[in-house]
Structures are given as C-alpha cells and as structure tokens.
Design an enzyme around this catalytic site. Structure first.
Site, mmCIF file in Angstrom:
data_model
loop_
_atom_site.group_PDB
_atom_site.id
_atom_site.type_symbol
_atom_site.label_atom_id
_atom_site.label_comp_id
_atom_site.label_asym_id
_atom_site.label_seq_id
_atom_site.Cartn_x
_atom_site.Cartn_y
_atom_site.Cartn_z
ATOM 1 N N GLU A 162 -43.975 41.218 -74.074
ATOM 2 C CA GLU A 162 -45.150 40.647 -74.387
ATOM 3 C C GLU A 162 -45.993 40.355 -73.201
ATOM 4 O OE1 GLU A 162 -44.756 38.273 -78.546
ATOM 5 O OE2 GLU A 162 -44.455 37.062 -76.865
ATOM 6 N N CYS A 188 -51.473 37.527 -68.111
ATOM 7 C CA CYS A 188 -49.909 36.978 -67.878
ATOM 8 C C CYS A 188 -49.114 38.018 -68.314
ATOM 9 C CB CYS A 188 -49.691 35.620 -69.021
ATOM 10 S SG CYS A 188 -48.267 34.954 -68.850
ATOM 11 N N CYS A 198 -34.607 36.695 -70.857
ATOM 12 C CA CYS A 198 -34.401 35.817 -69.530
ATOM 13 C C CYS A 198 -33.056 35.180 -69.441
ATOM 14 C CB CYS A 198 -35.504 34.729 -69.282
ATOM 15 S SG CYS A 198 -35.325 34.045 -67.997
ATOM 16 N N CYS A 224 -33.951 27.733 -70.009
ATOM 17 C CA CYS A 224 -34.809 26.671 -70.202
ATOM 18 C C CYS A 224 -34.770 26.343 -71.510
ATOM 19 C CB CYS A 224 -35.909 26.858 -69.561
ATOM 20 S SG CYS A 224 -35.929 27.395 -67.776
ATOM 21 N N CYS A 263 -38.115 26.708 -73.751
ATOM 22 C CA CYS A 263 -38.781 27.996 -73.678
ATOM 23 C C CYS A 263 -38.476 29.025 -74.899
ATOM 24 C CB CYS A 263 -38.482 28.519 -72.232
ATOM 25 S SG CYS A 263 -39.029 30.420 -72.092
ATOM 26 N N CYS A 318 -47.892 28.909 -72.891
ATOM 27 C CA CYS A 318 -46.878 28.760 -72.256
ATOM 28 C C CYS A 318 -45.572 28.414 -72.862
ATOM 29 C CB CYS A 318 -47.172 27.490 -71.064
ATOM 30 S SG CYS A 318 -45.923 27.342 -69.897
HETATM 31 S S1 SF4 Z 1 -39.186 28.957 -68.899
HETATM 32 FE FE1 SF4 Z 1 -38.281 30.694 -69.893
HETATM 33 S S2 SF4 Z 1 -38.931 32.627 -68.952
HETATM 34 FE FE2 SF4 Z 1 -39.071 30.955 -67.441
HETATM 35 S S3 SF4 Z 1 -37.286 30.917 -66.463
HETATM 36 FE FE3 SF4 Z 1 -37.188 29.412 -67.942
HETATM 37 S S4 SF4 Z 1 -36.143 30.697 -69.781
HETATM 38 FE FE4 SF4 Z 1 -36.840 32.140 -68.252
#
Ligand code: SF4
Length: 346
Positions: A91, A104, A111, A115, A118, A333
């Site tokens: 995206e 962005c 990933c 986190c 996220c 975000c």
């Molecule tokens: S916020 Fe999401 S995209 Fe960014 S490093 Fe952490 S897990 Fe990865």
C-alpha cells in the site's frame, strides 16, 4: 537479464548503453523522457532512433505497480492497494495538506518487527521490495497527482525501511539524483523502529535525509511490550546511536509517539519521555492511536491528548500533534495492512 530503469542510477544506465555500443549522452535523453515526461513506453521516445528504441526494449523495461483499489478519505487522503509482479500487494498513501502532497511509501511486503500497535506487523515479513518497487511508487504517485506537485516522501508505509537497507538507500539516491526524481534531502524522511546497527550504517553512507524514530514509550519495559525490537536494541543504546547520528546530519531527528489510552500517556510516561528527549536536538510528533481490528488498545480522549501534549511544553524541542489522516479508510499511521495481501487467483 532485462533491468528495470527505475532501479538504475544514471551511471548504471550509461553502462547499459555503452554495453550495446551507444553513446553516453543518450542516457540524458532517456532520463528526460522518464523523469520529466513520465513516459513508460520506449516507443514514445521519439528523440531516439527507431533502432535504439527497439534495442532498449530488449535490455530494459519500465514497469510500475498495478493499482488494484484506490480508496479516498473524506479528508482528501488517498490509499492505493498495489499489485507487484509476483502477486504480492503493498500500500501507498497520498496525503494532501494545503499546497503540500506527502507520499507515504512501503519498503517491504509485510514486516518482521512485530510492533504491537501496527496492522502491518500482523502480516509478518513476506519479502523486501526491490529498489524499483520503491521508486516506482513515487513514479506512480507523480502520475496520479497530475498537475499537482508531490512535495514530500515518507518511508512510513509497510515495512521497516532499515531492514531493507541496500535497496532503500539506493532508492533514495535515485529519488535525490538531479537527473532522476530530483527530490531535496529535506523532503525525504525515513522512519525506523530503532535498528541500531543500520542507523549507524546509514550515518556512514553520507546520505542526507531526515530520520524519524518510532519511540512510543521512553520506559524500557513498556517499549518492549509495544516494540519487541527494544529487547534487542534497548532505549539507552538507541539514544547514544541517535546522538552520534545527529552529529553527522544537518537535520534534527523526529521522534514519533503514538498515544495509547491507559498505556503510555500517564505521569510516569511523561516524566520518562521528558528525560529521554531533554538533551537531544529533536522534534516530537505525537499522534493518537488509530483503531486496528483485533488489537485491544484504545484511542485516548480529546482531553487526555491535550493533557499529554501540554505536559510536553517544557521541552525545548518542537512538539507537533499530527492529526490522523485517512483513518476512515485504514490509511492512517499503523493501519496499513494491504488487506488481501496475496492477490486471489482471477
Ligand atoms: S510499526 Fe509496523 S511496519 Fe513499522 S516497524 Fe513496527 S511492525 Fe514494522
């Protein structure tokens, strides 16, 4: 092997041309067609001979991702779900703000950093993006914007950019090169979760750009809950690395802080944050957490946000409350998840 032009620095394009017995100056003509006229078809490059146009098709290609869906938010933000050559999806988001248009972009499919707040983290890491898959998002955005100018690029989409170090650094060199996209370094921001060795390596490249660090708590135990990377690269080491990085860059470091109700905006969080940032030349961007399906966190109330921001006023650093943009289309975000990440068979 056929190479994608959006993967090449001008000197590499020149080498490709020399390999087929062409003159160096042809590179400038080709780059002009691509980066000033946004042509994706060699047959349209009418300042080149027909023979050269045919030869170029045998060694080079200009491919950009296919738009699968385009969702527009009531605030003008547009989120694009893009399909890559191997049917993986990513995206990108265009965020207009007055005369500014910020793009962005993603650096990975998924990933690995897990986190807790996220949406991308839930996908795991599928793969790194190639350099051209990063630059082609910018190419596509410029075409989509038409008469309007793309002013800023932020690596805050899917992925940890510094986990795809070589391809991201090369993409930035192409984005900044005056014969390519010609973006000023101060218009490009790379956001990291805090991959310490790669931050140091980035400083050594001499590349100019703005660095943003997703902080979200200045208390080690809490940050470990939100961002498992902190168990490997603790806050104290991160701070030392950032102070070193700051000595090598003209730009202040930006800290991003996602405010989560009943978790990281209390008195002890404020105290720890003021202490952590107090002696770093930096900016602080705070943003409220945006709802993600299946995640149990909550968004703070307007009053709680105000109280937290007011308590940051003693910092000499600039503090900015970034309003969430595109939350109604899951483009804000932490919300990018490229739903249907593997495109279904047609
Ligand atoms: S916020 Fe999401 S995209 Fe960014 S490093 Fe952490 S897990 Fe990865």
């Amino acid at each position: 092997m056929i190479k994608n032009i959006l993967d090449l620095l001008p000197k590499e394009l020149i080498q490709q041309l020399l390999n087929i017995g062409e003159k160096k100056y042809r590179a400038n003509q080709i780059l002009n067609w691509i980066y000033n006229k946004y042509t994706t078809d060699f047959s349209e490059m009418t300042s080149l001979s027909e023979t050269l146009r045919t030869e170029l098709q045998n060694i080079l290609e200009i491919t950009i991702p296919t738009i699968i869906t385009k969702s527009s938010s009531s605030d003008g933000t547009t989120k694009y779900l893009l399909s890559l050559h191997d049917r993986n999806n990513i995206e990108m988001v265009i965020i207009p703000n007055g005369k500014k248009n910020t793009l962005c972009i993603s650096s990975q499919v998924g990933c690995a950093r897990k986190c807790a707040f996220c949406a991308t983290a839930k996908l795991g890491l599928k793969r790194n993006l190639e350099t051209y898959e990063i630059t082609s998002q910018v190419f596509l955005a410029i075409k989509e914007l038409g008469e309007e100018k793309l002013t800023n690029i932020v690596f805050m989409g899917m992925g940890e950019p510094l986990d795809n170090f070589d391809n991201v650094v090369k993409a930035i060199r192409i984005l900044q090169h005056d014969l390519c996209f010609n973006f000023s370094p101060r218009r490009i921001t790379v956001s990291t979760s805090g991959v310490i060795p790669q931050i140091s390596k980035l400083a050594e490249t001499g590349l100019k750009l703005k660095l943003a660090v997703s902080l979200n708590s200045a208390i080690q135990s809490k940050r470990e809950v939100l961002m498992p990377i902190s168990k490997i690269f603790p806050l104290s080491e991160l701070k030392k690395t950032l102070i070193d990085f700051r000595k090598k860059t003209p730009y202040r470091i930006t800290f991003e802080y996602v405010m989560i109700k009943d978790f990281n905006i209390g008195k002890e969080d404020v105290k720890a944050l003021l202490k952590y940032l107090g002696d770093i030349s930096c900016k602080l961007n705070v943003i409220k957490w945006n709802k993600v399906d299946d995640l149990h966190y909550e968004t703070p109330s307007t009053w709680e946000i105000k109280r937290f921001i007011d308590s940051m006023n003693v910092l000499s650093s600039a503090v900015t409350y970034r309003k969430s943009r595109g939350a109604d289309i899951d483009a804000a975000c932490g919300q990018l998840a490229a739903k249907n990440i593997i495109r279904k068979e047609e």
